[in-house]
Design a protein around this motif. Structure first.
Motif, PDB file in Angstrom:
ATOM      1  N   VAL A 296       0.880  -1.164   0.000  1.00 42.34           N
ATOM      2  CA  VAL A 296       0.000   0.000   0.000  1.00 42.34           C
ATOM      3  C   VAL A 296       0.912   1.206   0.000  1.00 42.34           C
ATOM      4  O   VAL A 296       1.503   1.551   1.018  1.00 42.34           O
ATOM      5  N   SER A 297       1.077   1.839  -1.152  1.00 45.74           N
ATOM      6  CA  SER A 297       2.044   2.922  -1.293  1.00 45.74           C
ATOM      7  C   SER A 297       1.388   4.265  -1.027  1.00 45.74           C
ATOM      8  O   SER A 297       0.256   4.509  -1.413  1.00 45.74           O
ATOM      9  N   SER A 302       7.582  14.530  -1.809  1.00 45.10           N
ATOM     10  CA  SER A 302       8.311  13.995  -2.951  1.00 45.10           C
ATOM     11  C   SER A 302       8.810  12.577  -2.703  1.00 45.10           C
ATOM     12  O   SER A 302       9.449  11.979  -3.555  1.00 45.10           O
ATOM     13  N   ALA A 303       8.521  12.015  -1.535  1.00 46.71           N
ATOM     14  CA  ALA A 303       8.962  10.665  -1.196  1.00 46.71           C
ATOM     15  C   ALA A 303       7.831   9.676  -1.423  1.00 46.71           C
ATOM     16  O   ALA A 303       6.681  10.033  -1.635  1.00 46.71           O
ATOM     17  N   VAL A 304       8.178   8.406  -1.359  1.00 56.36           N
ATOM     18  CA  VAL A 304       7.190   7.344  -1.510  1.00 56.36           C
ATOM     19  C   VAL A 304       7.299   6.400  -0.327  1.00 56.36           C
ATOM     20  O   VAL A 304       8.388   5.914   0.002  1.00 56.36           O
ATOM     21  N   GLY A 305       6.184   6.158   0.335  1.00 54.15           N
ATOM     22  CA  GLY A 305       6.145   5.198   1.423  1.00 54.15           C
ATOM     23  C   GLY A 305       5.676   3.848   0.917  1.00 54.15           C
ATOM     24  O   GLY A 305       4.736   3.766   0.126  1.00 54.15           O
ATOM     25  N   ILE A 306       6.355   2.782   1.347  1.00 54.61           N
ATOM     26  CA  ILE A 306       5.992   1.425   0.937  1.00 54.61           C
ATOM     27  C   ILE A 306       5.627   0.641   2.185  1.00 54.61           C
ATOM     28  O   ILE A 306       6.421   0.516   3.108  1.00 54.61           O
ATOM     29  N   GLU A 307       4.424   0.108   2.207  1.00 55.00           N
ATOM     30  CA  GLU A 307       3.920  -0.620   3.370  1.00 55.00           C
ATOM     31  C   GLU A 307       3.511  -2.020   2.934  1.00 55.00           C
ATOM     32  O   GLU A 307       2.931  -2.196   1.865  1.00 55.00           O
ATOM     33  N   GLY A 343       5.197  -3.957   7.750  1.00 57.35           N
ATOM     34  CA  GLY A 343       6.518  -3.424   7.473  1.00 57.35           C
ATOM     35  C   GLY A 343       6.392  -2.106   6.740  1.00 57.35           C
ATOM     36  O   GLY A 343       5.402  -1.854   6.046  1.00 57.35           O
ATOM     37  N   TYR A 344       7.416  -1.261   6.866  1.00 56.40           N
ATOM     38  CA  TYR A 344       7.320   0.061   6.256  1.00 56.40           C
ATOM     39  C   TYR A 344       8.698   0.573   5.872  1.00 56.40           C
ATOM     40  O   TYR A 344       9.688   0.360   6.586  1.00 56.40           O
ATOM     41  N   SER A 345       8.775   1.220   4.715  1.00 57.92           N
ATOM     42  CA  SER A 345      10.001   1.840   4.250  1.00 57.92           C
ATOM     43  C   SER A 345       9.643   3.071   3.432  1.00 57.92           C
ATOM     44  O   SER A 345       8.509   3.194   2.940  1.00 57.92           O
ATOM     45  N   VAL A 346      10.590   3.987   3.289  1.00 54.95           N
ATOM     46  CA  VAL A 346      10.366   5.215   2.518  1.00 54.95           C
ATOM     47  C   VAL A 346      11.489   5.397   1.511  1.00 54.95           C
ATOM     48  O   VAL A 346      12.664   5.207   1.828  1.00 54.95           O
ATOM     49  N   ASP A 347      11.110   5.741   0.292  1.00 55.74           N
ATOM     50  CA  ASP A 347      12.074   6.078  -0.748  1.00 55.74           C
ATOM     51  C   ASP A 347      12.124   7.599  -0.872  1.00 55.74           C
ATOM     52  O   ASP A 347      11.163   8.229  -1.331  1.00 55.74           O
TER      53      ASP A 347
END
Length: 362
Positions: A296-297, A302-307, A343-347
């Motif tokens: 679920v992005s 300007s960043a992108v979160g990825i869950e 889980g979660y990360s940010v680009d």
């Protein structure tokens, strides 16, 4: 005004279709294999008696490549005799993404063992200490010991992945693209298949193409029609306890006609023999099935979160690419150890028009 990236939702689609990447090896010999999930357990067999599987499993999206095989063999030379790079030997220049060939069924089994245990002689397939003699096949014991186990697909597993219709209405197709009609088979091109039809797709000497080059099949695989023959674990005569029985191979060949692409075509050969440049394989994964990483992005300026859905204590690596069908995926940051079910990360990268994301687990 915040700039939004267009590829965020496509990342969700990539994972939602059931594509998993498992990572093997270390250092310069590390590689990943993409798998597709074959669900709909307890399906019935086709009219010819093949295809019934009472569990979910995963199967390689593509045939095992020259590069993948070489990296595994660099870690354990008992896997094979080292001649699997035929299609990239200098005379043939398909590339490292070409299908590994001159592979015997035993060598495919030892490759699968190495994926499971890091040893060619231990896993679902028990070999003698010199790796030359198959002593026994025991999937159940391997799953009990290792959880996720990599294998040559059984004939039923291979058949279901190729021909069972994903709408799960109990029906099968004659060809792996979901059709029963010869007219629906495209010869060559990025949307077709590599088989002989009034000529070769690729002329001498590069008859084969890179694994995954052509069109996708109905369950998300590539090249289950054409390119190289693919070994199955199952004995051709149906026996279950004879390690030296001929093994089934299926799927057609770049230099063979469309008749061999049909579900009705099955063949058997000596499992200890390399065969020739026409014999390759793909692997399947049984046992523990990973939790689907449903992404679920979220746009954050300007960043992108990825869950993604995760398992507490499991380690994950987010990767990105600019091309969905590329074999080049790059790590986004370091390994993430999940502490809960999400889980979660940010680009935070800037100046990027689009990216696709995937999440892989250890």
């Amino acid at each position: 005004m915040s700039r939004k990236r267009k590829a965020v939702i496509l990342a969700a689609v990539l994972v939602a279709v059931g594509c998993y990447a498992d990572v093997f090896g270390t250092g310069t010999n590390q590689f990943s294999i993409d798998f597709v999930l074959i669900g709909n357990a307890d399906n019935s067999a086709d009219a010819n008696g093949y295809g019934a599987v009472d569990y979910d499993y995963r199967i390689g999206r593509t045939e095992v490549t020259i590069d993948e095989f070489a990296k595994a063999r660099a870690a354990d030379s008992l896997i094979s005799d080292g001649d699997e790079g035929y299609w990239n030997d200098g005379t043939r220049t398909v590339g490292g993404g070409g299908p590994a060939s001159y592979v015997s069924a035993y060598e495919g089994m030892k490759f699968a063992n190495w994926l499971t245990t890091g040893s060619a002689i231990g896993g679902a397939y028990q070999f003698s200490g010199d790796g030359l003699t198959l002593l026994a096949v025991d999937r159940a014991a391997a799953v009990s010991t290792y959880g996720t186990v990599y294998v040559l697909p059984s004939e039923d597993e291979w058949y279901k992945a190729a021909y069972y219709k994903p709408i799960n209405d109990g029906t099968y197709s004659l060809f792996a693209n979901g059709s029963d009609e010869l007219g629906d088979l495209t010869h060559g091109t990025t949307e077709g298949w590599n088989y002989y039809s009034s000529g070769y797709v690729n002329g001498f000497p590069n008859y084969m193409w890179e694994a995954g080059f052509g069109g996708p099949e109905q369950n998300g695989t590539y090249d289950m029609m054409g390119n190289v023959w693919e070994w199955c674990e199952s004995a051709f005569d149906g026996s279950t306890n004879n390690p030296v029985a001929d093994r089934v191979y299926r799927g057609g060949l770049a230099t063979a006609g469309y008749g061999f692409l049909r579900s009705t075509s099955r063949n058997g050969f000596n499992p200890a023999a390399d065969g020739n440049e026409a014999f390759g394989f793909r692997v399947a994964a049984i046992g523990a099935t990973p939790v689907p990483a449903i992404v679920v992005s979220i746009n954050i300026d300007s960043a992108v979160g990825i869950e993604w859905s995760s398992i507490s204590g499991q380690s994950y690596q987010v990767q990105y690419s600019t091309n969905l069908v590329s074999t080049n995926w790059f790590d986004l940051g370091g390994v993430i150890s999940a502490t809960n079910a999400t889980g979660y990360s940010v680009d935070y990268s800037t100046g990027v028009s689009h990216r696709f994301y995937r999440v892989i687990s250890d």
